[in-house]
Write a protein that holds these residues in place. Structure first.
Motif, PDB file in Angstrom:
ATOM      1  N   PRO A  64       0.828  -1.211   0.000  1.00 48.69           N
ATOM      2  CA  PRO A  64       0.000   0.000   0.000  1.00 48.69           C
ATOM      3  C   PRO A  64       0.856   1.252   0.000  1.00 48.69           C
ATOM      4  O   PRO A  64       1.951   1.278   0.556  1.00 48.69           O
ATOM      5  CB  PRO A  64      -0.806  -0.133   1.294  1.00 48.69           C
ATOM      6  N   GLU A  65       0.321   2.297  -0.599  1.00 48.99           N
ATOM      7  CA  GLU A  65       1.033   3.571  -0.662  1.00 48.99           C
ATOM      8  C   GLU A  65       0.342   4.553   0.257  1.00 48.99           C
ATOM      9  O   GLU A  65      -0.855   4.782   0.151  1.00 48.99           O
ATOM     10  CB  GLU A  65       1.015   4.093  -2.097  1.00 48.99           C
ATOM     11  N   THR A  66       1.081   5.139   1.166  1.00 48.48           N
ATOM     12  CA  THR A  66       0.488   6.097   2.087  1.00 48.48           C
ATOM     13  C   THR A  66       0.244   7.420   1.395  1.00 48.48           C
ATOM     14  O   THR A  66       0.859   7.753   0.388  1.00 48.48           O
ATOM     15  CB  THR A  66       1.405   6.314   3.293  1.00 48.48           C
ATOM     16  N   ASP A  67      -0.678   8.192   1.969  1.00 47.38           N
ATOM     17  CA  ASP A  67      -1.057   9.465   1.372  1.00 47.38           C
ATOM     18  C   ASP A  67      -0.225  10.603   1.936  1.00 47.38           C
ATOM     19  O   ASP A  67       0.250  10.554   3.065  1.00 47.38           O
ATOM     20  CB  ASP A  67      -2.548   9.721   1.647  1.00 47.38           C
ATOM     21  N   GLU A  68      -0.053  11.658   1.167  1.00 44.22           N
ATOM     22  CA  GLU A  68       0.831  12.753   1.559  1.00 44.22           C
ATOM     23  C   GLU A  68       0.264  13.616   2.685  1.00 44.22           C
ATOM     24  O   GLU A  68       0.966  14.428   3.264  1.00 44.22           O
ATOM     25  CB  GLU A  68       1.120  13.641   0.344  1.00 44.22           C
ATOM     26  N   HIS A  69      -1.025  13.466   3.026  1.00 43.33           N
ATOM     27  CA  HIS A  69      -1.645  14.318   4.041  1.00 43.33           C
ATOM     28  C   HIS A  69      -1.617  13.694   5.435  1.00 43.33           C
ATOM     29  O   HIS A  69      -2.175  14.264   6.368  1.00 43.33           O
ATOM     30  CB  HIS A  69      -3.100  14.613   3.654  1.00 43.33           C
ATOM     31  N   ARG A  70      -0.960  12.556   5.596  1.00 42.89           N
ATOM     32  CA  ARG A  70      -1.000  11.855   6.874  1.00 42.89           C
ATOM     33  C   ARG A  70      -0.281  12.609   7.983  1.00 42.89           C
ATOM     34  O   ARG A  70      -0.515  12.339   9.157  1.00 42.89           O
ATOM     35  CB  ARG A  70      -0.404  10.459   6.730  1.00 42.89           C
ATOM     36  N   SER A  71       0.641  13.508   7.646  1.00 40.83           N
ATOM     37  CA  SER A  71       1.429  14.177   8.680  1.00 40.83           C
ATOM     38  C   SER A  71       0.652  15.275   9.398  1.00 40.83           C
ATOM     39  O   SER A  71       1.099  15.770  10.439  1.00 40.83           O
ATOM     40  CB  SER A  71       2.700  14.775   8.059  1.00 40.83           C
ATOM     41  N   ARG A  72      -0.502  15.662   8.888  1.00 42.95           N
ATOM     42  CA  ARG A  72      -1.269  16.726   9.521  1.00 42.95           C
ATOM     43  C   ARG A  72      -1.912  16.246  10.811  1.00 42.95           C
ATOM     44  O   ARG A  72      -2.276  15.078  10.958  1.00 42.95           O
ATOM     45  CB  ARG A  72      -2.363  17.219   8.572  1.00 42.95           C
ATOM     46  N   ALA A 180      -6.187   2.691   9.833  1.00 43.78           N
ATOM     47  CA  ALA A 180      -6.130   2.698   8.366  1.00 43.78           C
ATOM     48  C   ALA A 180      -4.921   1.914   7.860  1.00 43.78           C
ATOM     49  O   ALA A 180      -5.003   1.200   6.850  1.00 43.78           O
ATOM     50  CB  ALA A 180      -6.096   4.134   7.852  1.00 43.78           C
ATOM     51  N   GLN A 181      -3.797   2.036   8.553  1.00 50.73           N
ATOM     52  CA  GLN A 181      -2.596   1.292   8.159  1.00 50.73           C
ATOM     53  C   GLN A 181      -2.812  -0.213   8.308  1.00 50.73           C
ATOM     54  O   GLN A 181      -2.400  -0.999   7.449  1.00 50.73           O
ATOM     55  CB  GLN A 181      -1.404   1.744   9.001  1.00 50.73           C
ATOM     56  N   ARG A 182      -3.445  -0.624   9.403  1.00 48.31           N
ATOM     57  CA  ARG A 182      -3.722  -2.052   9.584  1.00 48.31           C
ATOM     58  C   ARG A 182      -4.648  -2.569   8.493  1.00 48.31           C
ATOM     59  O   ARG A 182      -4.461  -3.681   7.985  1.00 48.31           O
ATOM     60  CB  ARG A 182      -4.344  -2.288  10.963  1.00 48.31           C
ATOM     61  N   LEU A 183      -5.631  -1.774   8.139  1.00 48.38           N
ATOM     62  CA  LEU A 183      -6.549  -2.165   7.079  1.00 48.38           C
ATOM     63  C   LEU A 183      -5.818  -2.300   5.751  1.00 48.38           C
ATOM     64  O   LEU A 183      -6.038  -3.256   4.997  1.00 48.38           O
ATOM     65  CB  LEU A 183      -7.674  -1.133   6.972  1.00 48.38           C
ATOM     66  N   ALA A 184      -4.931  -1.352   5.451  1.00 48.27           N
ATOM     67  CA  ALA A 184      -4.203  -1.360   4.182  1.00 48.27           C
ATOM     68  C   ALA A 184      -3.322  -2.590   4.039  1.00 48.27           C
ATOM     69  O   ALA A 184      -3.075  -3.067   2.914  1.00 48.27           O
ATOM     70  CB  ALA A 184      -3.356  -0.094   4.053  1.00 48.27           C
ATOM     71  N   HIS A 185      -2.829  -3.136   5.148  1.00 46.55           N
ATOM     72  CA  HIS A 185      -1.932  -4.282   5.118  1.00 46.55           C
ATOM     73  C   HIS A 185      -2.630  -5.585   5.501  1.00 46.55           C
ATOM     74  O   HIS A 185      -1.970  -6.615   5.642  1.00 46.55           O
ATOM     75  CB  HIS A 185      -0.747  -4.041   6.065  1.00 46.55           C
ATOM     76  N   SER A 186      -3.940  -5.554   5.686  1.00 45.50           N
ATOM     77  CA  SER A 186      -4.658  -6.733   6.145  1.00 45.50           C
ATOM     78  C   SER A 186      -4.713  -7.819   5.074  1.00 45.50           C
ATOM     79  O   SER A 186      -4.925  -7.539   3.885  1.00 45.50           O
ATOM     80  CB  SER A 186      -6.081  -6.345   6.551  1.00 45.50           C
ATOM     81  N   GLU A 366     -14.030 -14.929   6.050  1.00 48.69           N
ATOM     82  CA  GLU A 366     -12.926 -13.981   5.907  1.00 48.69           C
ATOM     83  C   GLU A 366     -13.234 -12.734   6.723  1.00 48.69           C
ATOM     84  O   GLU A 366     -14.238 -12.081   6.508  1.00 48.69           O
ATOM     85  CB  GLU A 366     -12.741 -13.606   4.437  1.00 48.69           C
ATOM     86  N   GLU A 367     -12.388 -12.417   7.689  1.00 46.31           N
ATOM     87  CA  GLU A 367     -12.571 -11.224   8.493  1.00 46.31           C
ATOM     88  C   GLU A 367     -11.253 -10.491   8.602  1.00 46.31           C
ATOM     89  O   GLU A 367     -10.183 -11.086   8.498  1.00 46.31           O
ATOM     90  CB  GLU A 367     -13.070 -11.595   9.897  1.00 46.31           C
ATOM     91  N   LEU A 368     -11.339  -9.189   8.841  1.00 46.42           N
ATOM     92  CA  LEU A 368     -10.134  -8.381   9.011  1.00 46.42           C
ATOM     93  C   LEU A 368      -9.735  -8.365  10.483  1.00 46.42           C
ATOM     94  O   LEU A 368     -10.571  -8.398  11.351  1.00 46.42           O
ATOM     95  CB  LEU A 368     -10.385  -6.960   8.513  1.00 46.42           C
TER      96      LEU A 368
END
Length: 368
Positions: A64-72, A180-186, A366-368
């Motif tokens: 997954p690619e993180t978004d540029e607005h995460r640092s706010r 969100a990070q856990r979901l992206a890598h689930s 199937e569950e996350l």
């Protein structure tokens, strides 16, 4: 010496949470309205012209690619201030993501917008505002290799607004981003996307076809509660078409379990049918060969589906013709049926939850 009593810090925090809940809930209620979410047929449905998702370098497709607005950073004050910039449709989207966790640009366009270009413009604004978070995922059902659409989930402010409307603890921005990070890598993300893709396509059919409506869509947790955990569907839906209606449970099979596990899921549905709560069970297969093997398994052991209406379809047919089209095969019937023809038994009434039992079968899902 100052002897005046001090308010404990935790009480101050609780008071702030209470005030924030009240303000956010009031603002959210003022900006929402019933009867949309892509479930009701609009007065005039616009034509749908899908466009290709943005392409990214192929070597980025593995993660997954993180978004540029995460640092706010975001605060409760931001959640209150942003309400004036949100539309009723924005609130509908927040509700959808709160229930179904992640949707692609095209899913959201199917549910709420005229096309994915219009959706992309608004989603970019909502991401910059902190309402949404987004990431790339390289194995999305329905997209070719190298085509990585944006995947959206609730951002810090979207999660705060949701918490206020459901009277739950307001999460911090860091907690929301970690989720969100856990979901992206689930490992279960592909399965969840496949389920949501089915319902988003069905919603698009409703929005572009006269007399059709997806009048209910419940996720796996809500569907399992409806079944008292005797069965664990991936979703539940109600479909209406030209004065007729049907209800169904959905099982999305992406070949991650042994075929025997998939067949064993029918045990819980047989119990529901036995107590008069049976509904059609739709099995969607990503692999046509596995769909054929499933049908052979039912032919060899018809007792597995005794008293049930079990229909199967392949994702290829769904992508080409739509979920409501005559693509569903039942039993040994070689003539495909449309979704509306799969009517539940007259005694079925799944609206009320069924009493749960700890001894009830709980098929693997199937569950996350």
């Amino acid at each position: 010496m100052n002897t005046s009593p001090r308010t404990p810090r935790r009480n101050v925090h609780a008071l702030r949470q209470l005030v924030a809940h009240s303000i956010l809930a009031w603002l959210s209620g003022r900006n929402t309205h019933a009867g949309s979410l892509g479930y009701a047929e609009p007065a005039a449905a616009p034509a749908w012209t899908p466009t290709s998702p943005a392409r990214v370098p192929r070597d980025q497709s593995a993660a997954p690619e993180t978004d540029e607005h995460r640092s706010r950073s975001f605060t409760l004050a931001d959640a209150i201030d942003v309400q004036e910039r949100l539309t009723a449709r924005d609130h509908e989207l927040i509700g959808l993501l709160a229930r179904h966790r992640v949707l692609t640009t095209q899913h959201i366009a199917n549910l709420l917008f005229a096309d994915d270009r219009e959706a992309s413009k608004r989603l970019r604004v909502l991401t910059e505002l902190g309402i949404l978070e987004r990431f790339h995922h390289g194995r999305s059902p329905g997209h070719g290799r190298g085509q990585l659409p944006w995947h959206y989930t609730l951002g810090p402010l979207g999660a705060m607004i949701t918490a206020a409307s459901t009277e739950t603890a307001i999460p911090t921005a860091s907690d929301t981003r970690a989720r969100a990070q856990r979901l992206a890598h689930s490992g279960g993300l592909d399965h969840l996307l496949g389920v949501n893709d089915f319902f988003a396509r069905l919603a698009r059919t409703a929005r572009t076809s006269s007399g059709c409506a997806l009048s209910a869509w419940r996720d796996s947790r809500a569907a399992a509660l409806m079944c008292g955990n005797h069965a664990r569907p991936d979703g539940y839906g109600q479909w209406r078409e030209r004065g007729r209606g049907t209800e169904f449970f959905l099982e999305y099979d992406d070949a991650t379990n042994a075929l025997a596990v998939t067949l064993s899921k029918l045990r819980g549905y047989r119990y529901l049918a036995h107590i008069g709560r049976g509904l059609p069970v739709l099995f969607v297969f990503t692999d046509p060969a596995r769909r054929h093997a499933f049908g052979q398994g039912l032919a060899n052991r018809p007792e597995l589906a005794a008293g049930l209406l079990v229909a199967t379809a392949a994702t290829g047919d769904i992508h080409e013709h739509g979920p409501a089209a005559p693509i569903w095969r039942t039993g040994t019937d070689t003539t495909p049926q449309p979704l509306i023809a799969l009517a539940p038994a007259p005694t079925a009434n799944p609206a009320a939850p069924i009493e749960s039992t700890s001894r009830s079968p709980r098929p693997t899902s199937e569950e996350l």
